[in-house]
Motif scaffolding. Sequence first.
Motif, PDB file in Angstrom:
ATOM      1  N   UNK A 121       0.818  -1.219  -0.094  1.00 42.19           N
ATOM      2  CA  UNK A 121       0.118  -0.011  -0.112  1.00 42.19           C
ATOM      3  C   UNK A 121       0.852   1.353   0.035  1.00 42.19           C
ATOM      4  N   UNK A 122       2.128   1.228  -0.180  1.00 43.53           N
ATOM      5  CA  UNK A 122       2.825   2.428  -0.239  1.00 43.53           C
ATOM      6  C   UNK A 122       2.595   3.353  -1.456  1.00 43.53           C
ATOM      7  N   UNK A 123       2.837   4.417  -1.387  1.00 41.16           N
ATOM      8  CA  UNK A 123       2.568   5.092  -2.561  1.00 41.16           C
ATOM      9  C   UNK A 123       3.597   5.190  -3.751  1.00 41.16           C
ATOM     10  N   UNK A 124       3.315   5.267  -4.899  1.00 36.33           N
ATOM     11  CA  UNK A 124       4.610   5.100  -5.934  1.00 36.33           C
ATOM     12  C   UNK A 124       5.298   6.374  -6.054  1.00 36.33           C
ATOM     13  N   UNK A 125       6.494   6.299  -6.556  1.00 32.99           N
ATOM     14  CA  UNK A 125       7.471   7.397  -6.636  1.00 32.99           C
ATOM     15  C   UNK A 125       6.936   8.707  -7.317  1.00 32.99           C
ATOM     16  N   UNK A 126       6.071   8.272  -8.183  1.00 33.17           N
ATOM     17  CA  UNK A 126       5.376   9.469  -8.971  1.00 33.17           C
ATOM     18  C   UNK A 126       4.488  10.197  -8.064  1.00 33.17           C
ATOM     19  N   UNK A 127       3.703   9.509  -7.078  1.00 30.39           N
ATOM     20  CA  UNK A 127       2.850  10.425  -6.193  1.00 30.39           C
ATOM     21  C   UNK A 127       3.558  11.081  -5.259  1.00 30.39           C
ATOM     22  N   UNK A 128       4.577  10.418  -4.885  1.00 26.60           N
ATOM     23  CA  UNK A 128       5.545  10.989  -3.623  1.00 26.60           C
ATOM     24  C   UNK A 128       6.217  12.401  -4.562  1.00 26.60           C
ATOM     25  N   UNK A 129       6.474  12.374  -5.679  1.00 27.95           N
ATOM     26  CA  UNK A 129       7.159  13.712  -6.454  1.00 27.95           C
ATOM     27  C   UNK A 129       5.856  14.787  -6.450  1.00 27.95           C
ATOM     28  N   UNK A 130       4.791  14.253  -6.619  1.00 28.58           N
ATOM     29  CA  UNK A 130       3.829  15.322  -6.726  1.00 28.58           C
ATOM     30  C   UNK A 130       3.323  15.887  -5.398  1.00 28.58           C
ATOM     31  N   UNK A 131       3.550  14.979  -4.435  1.00 28.95           N
ATOM     32  CA  UNK A 131       3.246  15.470  -3.139  1.00 28.95           C
ATOM     33  C   UNK A 131       4.411  16.337  -2.637  1.00 28.95           C
ATOM     34  N   UNK A 132       5.538  16.165  -3.150  1.00 31.77           N
ATOM     35  CA  UNK A 132       6.740  17.036  -2.674  1.00 31.77           C
ATOM     36  C   UNK A 132       7.458  16.450  -1.693  1.00 31.77           C
ATOM     37  N   UNK A 133       7.159  15.036  -1.391  1.00 37.58           N
ATOM     38  CA  UNK A 133       8.018  14.388  -0.519  1.00 37.58           C
ATOM     39  C   UNK A 133       9.522  13.870  -1.232  1.00 37.58           C
ATOM     40  N   UNK A 134       9.401  13.742  -2.472  1.00 42.30           N
ATOM     41  CA  UNK A 134      10.619  13.261  -3.162  1.00 42.30           C
ATOM     42  C   UNK A 134      10.747  14.331  -4.401  1.00 42.30           C
ATOM     43  N   UNK A 135      12.381  14.573  -4.553  1.00 40.26           N
ATOM     44  CA  UNK A 135      12.481  15.501  -5.622  1.00 40.26           C
ATOM     45  C   UNK A 135      12.778  14.653  -6.963  1.00 40.26           C
ATOM     46  N   UNK A 136      12.625  15.231  -8.126  1.00 43.05           N
ATOM     47  CA  UNK A 136      12.771  14.284  -9.162  1.00 43.05           C
ATOM     48  C   UNK A 136      14.272  14.153  -9.478  1.00 43.05           C
ATOM     49  N   UNK A 137      14.701  13.230  -9.745  1.00 38.29           N
ATOM     50  CA  UNK A 137      16.148  13.114  -9.767  1.00 38.29           C
ATOM     51  C   UNK A 137      16.714  13.277 -11.320  1.00 38.29           C
ATOM     52  N   UNK A 138      17.655  14.128 -11.721  1.00 38.45           N
ATOM     53  CA  UNK A 138      17.648  14.515 -13.072  1.00 38.45           C
ATOM     54  C   UNK A 138      18.876  13.473 -13.827  1.00 38.45           C
ATOM     55  N   UNK A 139      19.080  12.644 -13.009  1.00 37.08           N
ATOM     56  CA  UNK A 139      19.996  11.443 -14.001  1.00 37.08           C
ATOM     57  C   UNK A 139      19.237  10.495 -14.248  1.00 37.08           C
TER      58      UNK A 139
END
Length: 160
Positions: A121-139
């Motif tokens: 049930x954990x959120x996907x990386x895309x959801x976390x980026x949208x919520x501002x929890x993760x930053x998008x990695x430019x690599x």
Amino acid sequence: MSDENQPPVDETPISPSRPYPERKNSLEKHLTNRPSPDELRQKNILPNSTAAPALQAQQKELEKHMRADSLNEKIAHRPSPEELRQKNILPDSHAAPGLQAQQKELEKHMRADSLNEKIAHRPSPEELIKEGVLREDPRSPEEKYEEAIEEEYAKREGGA
């Protein structure tokens, strides 16, 4: 007079005599091969004491009492079951000892199920980026992979 009334005495030996000459010398052979007093002490057949034989029994009794006193002292200072539970030496369980292994196995499976449920049930990386929890990695994914490989080699070589 009385010799005539008594039956003759049988003078044959009780055990048949053996014609083997080694039987005669067997005691001598055993005595020549007998172990030394040091060997007997090492095997605890002879007492390992320099005390007089009359005092050896008292010495043994004293050693026995000293061991008993030492054990009683150690038992008096051993930690309580509660202290052992706090240090995770004894299990913190009130189940019967025969059931504790099954209880531990059940707890292990319950933890695994709980972790699997949370992972599912954990959120996907895309959801976390949208919520501002993760930053998008430019690599790119290839760059991330190469960096991970380099880090793993560094760990194995004792660096980083």
